[in-house]
Design a protein around this motif. Structure first.
Motif, PDB file in Angstrom:
ATOM      1  N   PHE A   1       0.880  -1.191  -0.146  1.00  0.00           N
ATOM      2  CA  PHE A   1      -0.051   0.020  -0.025  1.00  0.00           C
ATOM      3  C   PHE A   1       0.917   1.161   0.044  1.00  0.00           C
ATOM      4  O   PHE A   1       1.811   1.534   0.949  1.00  0.00           O
ATOM      5  N   GLN A   2       0.585   2.123  -1.081  1.00  0.00           N
ATOM      6  CA  GLN A   2       1.555   3.048  -1.350  1.00  0.00           C
ATOM      7  C   GLN A   2       0.559   4.618  -1.720  1.00  0.00           C
ATOM      8  O   GLN A   2      -0.283   4.285  -2.527  1.00  0.00           O
ATOM      9  N   VAL A   3       1.077   5.736  -1.269  1.00  0.00           N
ATOM     10  CA  VAL A   3       0.545   6.821  -1.884  1.00  0.00           C
ATOM     11  C   VAL A   3       1.771   7.611  -2.103  1.00  0.00           C
ATOM     12  O   VAL A   3       2.562   7.984  -1.074  1.00  0.00           O
ATOM     13  N   HIS A   4       1.889   8.249  -3.409  1.00  0.00           N
ATOM     14  CA  HIS A   4       3.020   9.178  -3.783  1.00  0.00           C
ATOM     15  C   HIS A   4       2.665  10.229  -4.122  1.00  0.00           C
ATOM     16  O   HIS A   4       1.479  10.418  -4.844  1.00  0.00           O
ATOM     17  N   ASP A   5       3.341  11.286  -3.852  1.00  0.00           N
ATOM     18  CA  ASP A   5       3.097  12.645  -4.207  1.00  0.00           C
ATOM     19  C   ASP A   5       3.602  12.616  -5.878  1.00  0.00           C
ATOM     20  O   ASP A   5       4.708  12.313  -6.028  1.00  0.00           O
ATOM     21  N   LYS A   6       2.751  12.901  -6.553  1.00  0.00           N
ATOM     22  CA  LYS A   6       2.941  12.989  -8.237  1.00  0.00           C
ATOM     23  C   LYS A   6       4.248  13.939  -8.476  1.00  0.00           C
ATOM     24  O   LYS A   6       4.977  13.618  -9.298  1.00  0.00           O
ATOM     25  N   MET A   7       4.220  14.986  -7.840  1.00  0.00           N
ATOM     26  CA  MET A   7       5.270  15.843  -8.225  1.00  0.00           C
ATOM     27  C   MET A   7       6.467  15.559  -7.901  1.00  0.00           C
ATOM     28  O   MET A   7       7.630  15.853  -8.449  1.00  0.00           O
ATOM     29  N   THR A   8       6.799  15.173  -6.481  1.00  0.00           N
ATOM     30  CA  THR A   8       7.998  14.981  -6.105  1.00  0.00           C
ATOM     31  C   THR A   8       8.440  13.450  -5.956  1.00  0.00           C
ATOM     32  O   THR A   8       9.603  13.234  -5.774  1.00  0.00           O
ATOM     33  N   GLY A   9       7.515  12.589  -6.046  1.00  0.00           N
ATOM     34  CA  GLY A   9       7.694  11.367  -6.192  1.00  0.00           C
ATOM     35  C   GLY A   9       7.954  10.471  -4.574  1.00  0.00           C
ATOM     36  O   GLY A   9       8.229   9.622  -4.457  1.00  0.00           O
ATOM     37  N   GLU A  10       7.620  11.548  -3.736  1.00  0.00           N
ATOM     38  CA  GLU A  10       8.070  10.959  -2.506  1.00  0.00           C
ATOM     39  C   GLU A  10       6.711  10.241  -1.845  1.00  0.00           C
ATOM     40  O   GLU A  10       5.539  10.359  -2.049  1.00  0.00           O
ATOM     41  N   LEU A  11       7.181   9.107  -0.978  1.00  0.00           N
ATOM     42  CA  LEU A  11       6.034   8.227  -0.453  1.00  0.00           C
ATOM     43  C   LEU A  11       5.613   8.957   0.846  1.00  0.00           C
ATOM     44  O   LEU A  11       6.295   9.478   1.721  1.00  0.00           O
ATOM     45  N   VAL A  12       4.219   9.403   0.764  1.00  0.00           N
ATOM     46  CA  VAL A  12       3.714  10.153   1.704  1.00  0.00           C
ATOM     47  C   VAL A  12       2.824   9.235   2.539  1.00  0.00           C
ATOM     48  O   VAL A  12       2.265   9.768   3.865  1.00  0.00           O
TER      49      VAL A  12
END
Length: 272
Positions: A236-247
């Motif tokens: 399960f992952q949610v990533h910031d589209k702009m930075t690619g950071e796993l949030v």
């Protein structure tokens, strides 16, 4: 240490947005009431009394008394059936929330697989108003409205969601019945007070009988509750589209534990 500081920032960010982005609990840690053996029925939590409540729920499901007493097979069968229902229900919920055809999410024995970053717009062209209406009707018939409303929070223009989930085992943790329905409590909150009075150790037998009669006139329908723990292999992952950071979530696939509650009115022989 730059790496350490970056990790701290990631943890802080994840903590800050964990509830806001997508309401999903992905952890191997059991909920506290499950560890404590509390079925949340509001009744005595002695093991034998929990067993009696589970057996009564089994009878409400038309399971033979002999089978209830002589075998735990009915519990495993029920758990497996509800584990299947969990996957189908989750697929339907994701389908409605993300406007993705259910056959691109639910892969039967292979579990659920969803990656919004890899979904092309062409795959959603066939998502019609009729599909949306059908998905909404399914979710309304399957889930509590307050639960469905939580799953509209993620902004897919800003974040990518990945969920790969495969159930590996299911176990019935608790089961019991209550002599009223959610709909009745919403209309008449006093029903809960009547039920609590019936559970009070200071209430005499004659008073309990009278309260039972009062409750029966208000609520001829009972509700069966079943809590099932479902072990899954999950990413399960949610990533910031702009930075690619796993949030939110974890980079690694892990074994997690979900505790899922099912409800059914006792006079219905239909699905949960």
């Amino acid at each position: 240490n730059t790496t350490t500081e970056r990790g701290r920032r990631n943890v802080t960010t994840a903590a800050r947005v964990n509830i806001l982005l997508f309401p999903w609990r992905s952890t191997p840690i059991a909920l506290q009431h499950m560890v404590e053996g509390d079925d949340l029925s509001g009744q005595n939590q002695v093991f034998f009394e929990r067993w009696i409540r589970a057996a009564a729920a089994g009878r409400a499901l038309h399971i033979d008394w002999v089978y209830l007493f002589l075998s735990n097979g009915w519990k495993q069968q029920l758990a497996d059936d509800l584990g299947w229902a969990f996957q189908k229900g989750l697929a339907g919920l994701l389908s409605q929330t993300l406007s993705v055809p259910i056959n691109k999410i639910d892969f039967d024995e292979y579990g659920i697989e969803l990656d919004t970053s890899s979904l092309s717009r062409n795959e959603q062209v066939d998502w019609t108003d009729d599909d949306l209406k059908a998905a909404r009707n399914y979710c309304k018939a399957t889930f509590d409205d307050s639960l469905v409303s939580q799953y509209s929070s993620i902004d897919l223009d800003k974040f990518d969601l990945t969920l790969r989930l495969q159930p590996t085992s299911c176990q019935l943790e608790f089961a019991y019945t209550l002599p009223f329905t959610r709909q009745l409590v919403a209309k008449d909150p006093s029903v809960k007070g009547t039920y609590r009075a019936m559970q009070d150790e200071n209430t005499s037998h004659s008073q309990i009988v009278q309260l039972e009669k009062e409750l029966l006139t208000k609520s001829p329908i009972s509700t069966i509750f079943a809590d099932v723990s479902i072990e899954c292999l999950e990413r399960f992952q949610v990533h910031d589209k702009m930075t690619g950071e796993l949030v939110q979530g974890s980079e690694e696939e892990q074994s997690v534990l979900h505790l899922v509650r099912f409800e059914m009115q006792s006079n219905e022989a239909s699905s949960w």
